[in-house]
Design an enzyme around this catalytic site. Structure first.
Site, PDB file in Angstrom:
ATOM      1  NE  ARG A  49      -2.948   0.324   3.315  1.00 57.63           N
ATOM      2  CZ  ARG A  49      -2.221   0.416   4.443  1.00 57.63           C
ATOM      3  NH1 ARG A  49      -1.448   1.465   4.654  1.00 57.63           N
ATOM      4  NH2 ARG A  49      -2.266  -0.532   5.356  1.00 57.63           N
ATOM      5  CE1 TYR A 101     -16.751  12.428 -15.297  1.00 55.58           C
ATOM      6  CE2 TYR A 101     -16.468  12.244 -12.933  1.00 55.58           C
ATOM      7  CZ  TYR A 101     -16.687  11.663 -14.160  1.00 55.58           C
ATOM      8  OH  TYR A 101     -16.851  10.300 -14.234  1.00 55.58           O
ATOM      9  CG  ASP A 173     -10.460  17.120 -13.821  1.00 53.85           C
ATOM     10  OD1 ASP A 173      -9.747  16.596 -14.699  1.00 53.85           O
ATOM     11  OD2 ASP A 173     -11.512  16.612 -13.389  1.00 53.85           O
ATOM     12  CE  LYS A 198     -12.901   9.042 -17.594  1.00 54.72           C
ATOM     13  NZ  LYS A 198     -13.275  10.256 -16.864  1.00 54.72           N
TER      14      LYS A 198
HETATM   15  C1  LIG Z   1     -13.719  10.583 -15.569  1.00 58.25           C
HETATM   16  C2  LIG Z   1     -13.432  11.908 -15.004  1.00 58.25           C
HETATM   17  C3  LIG Z   1     -13.230  12.075 -13.621  1.00 58.25           C
HETATM   18  C4  LIG Z   1     -13.370  10.949 -12.626  1.00 58.25           C
HETATM   19  O1  LIG Z   1     -12.421   9.963 -12.820  1.00 58.25           O
HETATM   20  P1  LIG Z   1     -12.652   8.395 -12.511  1.00 58.25           P
HETATM   21  O2  LIG Z   1     -11.377   7.791 -12.940  1.00 58.25           O
HETATM   22  O3  LIG Z   1     -13.843   7.961 -13.321  1.00 58.25           O
HETATM   23  O4  LIG Z   1     -12.914   8.283 -11.060  1.00 58.25           O
HETATM   24  C5  LIG Z   1     -12.927  13.356 -13.172  1.00 58.25           C
HETATM   25  N1  LIG Z   1     -12.843  14.402 -14.017  1.00 58.25           N
HETATM   26  C6  LIG Z   1     -13.050  14.273 -15.343  1.00 58.25           C
HETATM   27  C7  LIG Z   1     -12.945  15.473 -16.233  1.00 58.25           C
HETATM   28  C8  LIG Z   1     -13.346  13.025 -15.882  1.00 58.25           C
HETATM   29  O5  LIG Z   1     -13.560  12.913 -17.190  1.00 58.25           O
END
Ligand SMILES: *Cc1c(COP(=O)(O)O)cnc(C)c1O
Length: 382
Positions: A49, A101, A173, A198
């Protein structure tokens, strides 16, 4: 020494050959614990961890791509966002862009508010809303740019300067652009957050998240929380993200090329009302896009000329585009924000943000452009 270019770092950063065997690819260290020679006498690795070499390589590679010293990885993007909020205490305030998001909105509104952390959502694409909504208790400015799904832009440099003046931590983000097209730390942000699910991984086979920063104190705090809270990524997932990163620069160029072709094509389609893509001169913030990004990415939206029924029929007719949530993979995806990704947002807020029933979001993949054009066209023509 001159810093190697982006493509070179995406393939090599953080990834020395493994010292025991010389394995060129970082192995999947699938272990939960490490042997000690005598009590307390270990190699620096005690328990998985806390430390995992596959994870460390992935963290260092992504940090390098964002121009950062430190990367701290998590089991999902939302786990990374949760960690950002866990540095706060009851009574602290977070100023957040409204078009955020959907999962971030749900986490802030429905989970974190219970711990008496306060959130204000406002349209930060209008910079004056910063002064109107900032408080003496504001500790974090949460930026997403371009926003999801309506692709509004926030001026990262201007907002970061305002926040720095008030000692507020700026977290961006950067999931939609990836470090290939946008470098928030260079624009003045303190932390970059990614859903590595992503573009960073890029192959739609992992869920993961990461925080990167140049602030060593903050990195220590995130590292402490990573170990204390325990939402760490699995070694195989780290391996897959590392593998995806090796083609990030190539994929992003291909995503953007296809997205531009499609955006231009749809702009003059008889069954399309309007197209939203930061790379089009028709985007209201095209100038800002050119200033703060080095490209426009693979995400775009359009409004179909018709109501909910027509829009739903278009979504059920695509063959190359798969109807699915998520984004950023090599394959093209199409989705309906009002029913799918943004369903967790109250209808009133959705409408105010322009998430209308005829809004369709595309994650443009790297297939042959003509096949994507033909596919959307046949779906629109019924
Ligand atoms: C998918 C996404 C998230 C969340 O991420 P997860 O890996 O699904 O928990 C946060 N911000 C944006 C812009 C996203 O596209």
């Amino acid at each position: 020494m001159k810093q190697p270019g982006f493509g070179t770092r995406s393939i090599h950063a953080g990834q020395e050959p493994e010292p025991v065997t010389g394995s060129v690819m970082i192995p999947i260290f699938q272990t939960s614990t490490y042997a000690q020679k005598a009590p307390g006498e270990h190699t620096g690795y005690e328990y998985a961890r806390t430390h995992n070499p596959t994870r460390a390589a992935m963290e260092n590679c992504i940090a390098s791509l964002e121009g950062a010293k430190y990367g701290i990885a998590f089991s999902s993007g939302l786990a990374a966002i949760t960690t950002c909020i866990q540095t706060l205490k009851a009574g602290d305030h977070v100023l957040c862009t409204d078009d955020v998001y959907g999962g971030t909105f749900r986490l802030f509104e429905r989970v974190m508010k219970k711990f008496n952390v306060e959130f204000t959502f406002c349209d930060l694409s209008k910079p004056e809303n910063f002064e109107k909504n900032v408080k003496s208790s504001t500790k974090i400015l949460w930026i997403e740019s371009p926003t999801n799904p309506t692709l509004k832009l926030l001026d990262i440099e201007q907002l970061s300067a305002k926040a720095r003046h008030k000692n507020i931590r700026v977290i961006v983000d950067n999931t939609f652009m990836s470090p290939y097209f946008q470098q928030p730390l260079a624009l003045g942000a303190d932390v970059v957050m990614h859903s590595s699910t992503k573009y960073l991984n890029g192959h739609s086979d992992v869920v993961g998240g990461i925080l990167v920063t140049n602030d060593s104190g903050l990195a220590d705090e995130y590292r402490f929380l990573q170990n204390s809270v325990g939402s760490v990524p699995a070694p195989l997932d780290c391996f897959l993200i590392l593998r995806g990163l090796k083609t990030l620069h190539l994929r992003m160029q291909a995503h953007q090329k296809n997205a531009l072709i499609l955006a231009e094509y749809l702009s003059s389609h008889p069954h399309v009302e309007s197209v939203i893509y930061p790379g089009l001169a028709s985007h209201p913030q095209h100038a800002l896009a050119k200033k703060q990004m080095s490209g426009f990415g693979g995400m775009m939206c359009f409004r179909a000329k018709g109501g909910l029924e027509f829009t739903k029929s278009v979504l059920s007719k695509t063959r190359v585009f798969t109807l699915a949530e998520s984004l950023g993979g090599v394959e093209s995806l199409v989705e309906h924000p009002a029913i799918m990704t943004h369903a967790s947002m109250p209808q009133k807020i959705r409408e105010a943000l322009g998430i209308t029933d005829n809004l369709i979001r595309l994650s443009v993949g790297v297939e042959d452009a003509q096949d994507l054009v033909d596919d959307i066209n046949q779906a629109l023509m019924g």
